[in-house]
Design a protein around this motif. Structure first.
Motif, PDB file in Angstrom:
ATOM      1  N   UNK A 257       0.788  -1.230   0.000  1.00  0.00           N
ATOM      2  CA  UNK A 257       0.000   0.000   0.000  1.00  0.00           C
ATOM      3  C   UNK A 257       0.817   1.274   0.000  1.00  0.00           C
ATOM      4  N   UNK A 258       2.119   1.169   0.167  1.00  0.00           N
ATOM      5  CA  UNK A 258       2.955   2.364   0.137  1.00  0.00           C
ATOM      6  C   UNK A 258       4.331   1.997  -0.400  1.00  0.00           C
ATOM      7  N   UNK A 259       5.061   2.982  -0.918  1.00  0.00           N
ATOM      8  CA  UNK A 259       6.373   2.690  -1.517  1.00  0.00           C
ATOM      9  C   UNK A 259       7.330   2.072  -0.503  1.00  0.00           C
ATOM     10  N   UNK A 260       8.201   1.205  -1.021  1.00  0.00           N
ATOM     11  CA  UNK A 260       9.255   0.562  -0.231  1.00  0.00           C
ATOM     12  C   UNK A 260       8.708  -0.283   0.916  1.00  0.00           C
ATOM     13  N   UNK A 261       7.490  -0.784   0.761  1.00  0.00           N
ATOM     14  CA  UNK A 261       6.930  -1.670   1.781  1.00  0.00           C
ATOM     15  C   UNK A 261       7.068  -3.135   1.401  1.00  0.00           C
ATOM     16  N   UNK A 262       7.570  -3.425   0.201  1.00  0.00           N
ATOM     17  CA  UNK A 262       7.935  -4.781  -0.179  1.00  0.00           C
ATOM     18  C   UNK A 262       9.339  -4.740  -0.756  1.00  0.00           C
ATOM     19  N   UNK A 263      10.231  -5.553  -0.201  1.00  0.00           N
ATOM     20  CA  UNK A 263      11.614  -5.620  -0.668  1.00  0.00           C
ATOM     21  C   UNK A 263      11.859  -6.972  -1.314  1.00  0.00           C
ATOM     22  N   UNK A 264      12.301  -6.953  -2.565  1.00  0.00           N
ATOM     23  CA  UNK A 264      12.731  -8.170  -3.231  1.00  0.00           C
ATOM     24  C   UNK A 264      13.840  -7.824  -4.201  1.00  0.00           C
ATOM     25  N   UNK A 265      14.670  -8.795  -4.495  1.00  0.00           N
ATOM     26  CA  UNK A 265      15.688  -8.625  -5.520  1.00  0.00           C
ATOM     27  C   UNK A 265      15.112  -9.146  -6.830  1.00  0.00           C
TER      28      UNK A 265
END
Length: 535
Positions: free
Chosen positions: A393-401
């Motif tokens: 729901x907001x930027x940079x709230x899911x981290x993946x390579x």
């Protein structure tokens, strides 16, 4: 100041508060300078995972993540993490110690040529000296953060870092690209010309990527989509740049259900590539529709053709288009909703009744976790389902390579996410193969008192390769490994652990008490059959 102290003062001036690494003898002076300056040192269990922590730091903060290694095997272990930052477009300063300059010319024990080692995966490689350290640090920081951001590698020789610096003035350059600038490439096209094309288009669509996220254009992107009535498809590492409960959200590209997503894009008659970086493409570009490139850098990759390029501040372009729009909405929210319903149905394809399916795991965790949860995701079959099914729901709230796509990324990333955001829930999704590569970092998370939720998809295989073998009518070979009882492993690492094999059992664990000062590791024994149906 000595050379190491100048380096540290530049990092502090740039807003960097952490160093992630595994030290050796040539790092002692730098370590002491960092300690005296009040920086926090995070001792990864090996250089590679420390580097992945630095990458996550750079992604979350927008400032360079700093990682450190010793010479020889320390530096070679760091290469993968530097390459990860290079293709994930994340600012990083990687520092490796080296023996004295005099001995480096002829000595061989543990001596590797760092410039040759790191050049293919860095924006710049260099070394510091007493009379160059200030200039080197200015260029390193500016280079790491300039579009497209990425890693810079600096060699610190053992006889240099403790020398009195003669280039010691700490004067930061501008670290972010200038805002408000705009260049228009390819003909006389202006924003007003694009507005005319948008009015003529029946089904225009936005494809938003990580450059839009870095530019802080998420608010403007929402206004732009609402004003013109445009569906927004996002790239995986940009999830959250457009809230996934918004009426115009239209899914994530090249994750699960990728055929349906590509068919949706093929149905448009004008595609606006807004900060989309082709480094995230898993499949070849499949579209033959007119495409407009809107980004901070020109379309030099040429993975997709774009007859018009708007190069500069992404937010400025979108603002000007929204301000100049006088037409009706191109799409109705009900039309986008029907697409999302079809996408959701495709997402659940292949579920096995009365078994724990991968989508059951994603759904149960999302339902149990607050809206503001930060999630990290590893590489493997589960990544494609988390990439589509986890709502951000907001930027940079899911981290993946999703550039280099290194296994073992999600646990180091979750550690950093919780370290920087102690009040926000953090969940780490990882396969049993990926966790096996970095499980020593569970002990680090526990020692730091981090209440991270670690959810392990357990199928005792490298499923992505198994699927490829099966499609060629080959047996599973070289892809299977023994199961791990995480209920027993976790306590040995200072964590809590439990194994589950049903959706009900998983939901009960998630609804129960979770430790606040150490990780909870949930080993979810899944039926992997759904993966084959999805991919």
């Amino acid at each position: 100041m000595n050379v190491a102290e100048v380096m540290v003062q530049y990092l502090k001036a740039a807003g960097v508060g952490h160093v992630f690494g595994y030290p050796g003898d040539p790092n002692v002076e730098f370590m002491e300078a960092a300690r005296r300056a009040g920086m926090q040192f995070v001792l990864g269990r090996r250089e590679g995972t420390a580097g992945l922590m630095a990458e996550a730091y750079g992604f979350l903060t927008g400032r360079p993540g700093v990682c450190m290694s010793t010479l020889g095997p320390g530096s070679s272990n760091l290469v993968n993490a530097v390459a990860n930052a290079f293709l994930d477009r994340v600012p990083m300063i990687a520092i490796s110690g080296q023996i004295e300059r005099r001995r480096e010319q002829t000595f061989t024990h543990q001596v590797l040529d760092h410039n040759r080692l790191f050049s293919p995966v860095s924006k710049w490689v260099t070394q510091v000296a007493a009379d160059t350290v200030g200039g080197v640090m200015r260029k390193a920081l500016r280079t790491a953060m300039a579009e497209r951001p990425g890693p810079v590698h600096i060699t610190t020789h053992a006889d240099v870092v403790g020398m009195k610096a003669t280039d010691a003035d700490v004067v930061l350059p501008p670290l972010h690209s200038a805002r408000g600038s705009l260049q228009i490439h390819c003909g006389e096209a202006r924003p007003i010309d694009l507005l005319k094309r948008l009015r003529k288009a029946r089904r225009p669509v936005v494809l938003a990527g990580i450059s839009a996220q870095r530019a802080g254009a998420h608010g403007v992107l929402v206004r732009f989509a609402e004003t013109l009535g445009l569906p927004v498809v996002v790239a995986p590492m940009a999830k959250g740049v457009f809230a996934e409960d918004h009426p115009y959200y239209a899914g994530t590209l090249d994750m699960a259900c990728n055929a349906l997503m590509w068919d949706f894009l093929k149905g448009c008659d004008l595609l606006l590539a807004v900060g989309f970086d082709a480094v995230e493409l898993i499949k070849p570009w499949q579209l033959a529709v007119p495409t407009v490139h809107i980004d901070s850098v020109p379309n030099t990759d040429q993975v997709y053709p774009a007859e018009v390029e708007y190069v500069g501040d992404i937010a400025v372009v979108l603002e000007s288009l929204a301000a100049g729009w006088r037409g009706e909405a191109r799409w109705k929210p009900t039309e986008v909703r029907r697409h999302r319903e079809a996408l959701r149905a495709a997402y659940y394809k292949g579920r096995v009744a009365r078994r724990l399916n991968p989508t059951d795991v994603v759904d149960a965790v999302r339902a149990a976790m607050p809206r503001a949860t930060i999630a990290t995701c590893d590489v493997g079959s589960h990544k494609l389902l988390v990439g589509q099914g986890w709502a951000a729901y907001e930027p940079r709230s899911l981290l993946m390579s999703n550039g280099l796509s290194s296994m073992g990324y999600s646990l180091p990333a979750a550690i950093v996410a919780k370290l920087l955001n102690p009040s926000r829930p953090v969940v780490c999704f990882v396969g049993d193969g990926g966790l096996a590569m970095v499980q020593g970092e569970l002990r680090l998370a526990a020692s730091l008192g981090l209440g991270v939720l670690v959810v392990v998809f357990c199928d005792n295989s490298l499923n992505r390769i198994e699927i490829k073998q099966a499609k060629r009518n080959y047996p599973s070979w070289g892809t299977l490994f023994e199961s791990t009882d995480f209920a027993k492993l976790a306590p040995a690492m200072g964590c809590e652990g439990v194994m589950v094999d049903s959706a009900g059992a998983l939901e009960r664990v998630l609804c129960g008490r979770r430790p606040r000062n150490r990780p909870l590791v949930i080993g979810a024994r899944i039926d992997p059959a759904q993966y084959a149906s999805q991919f």
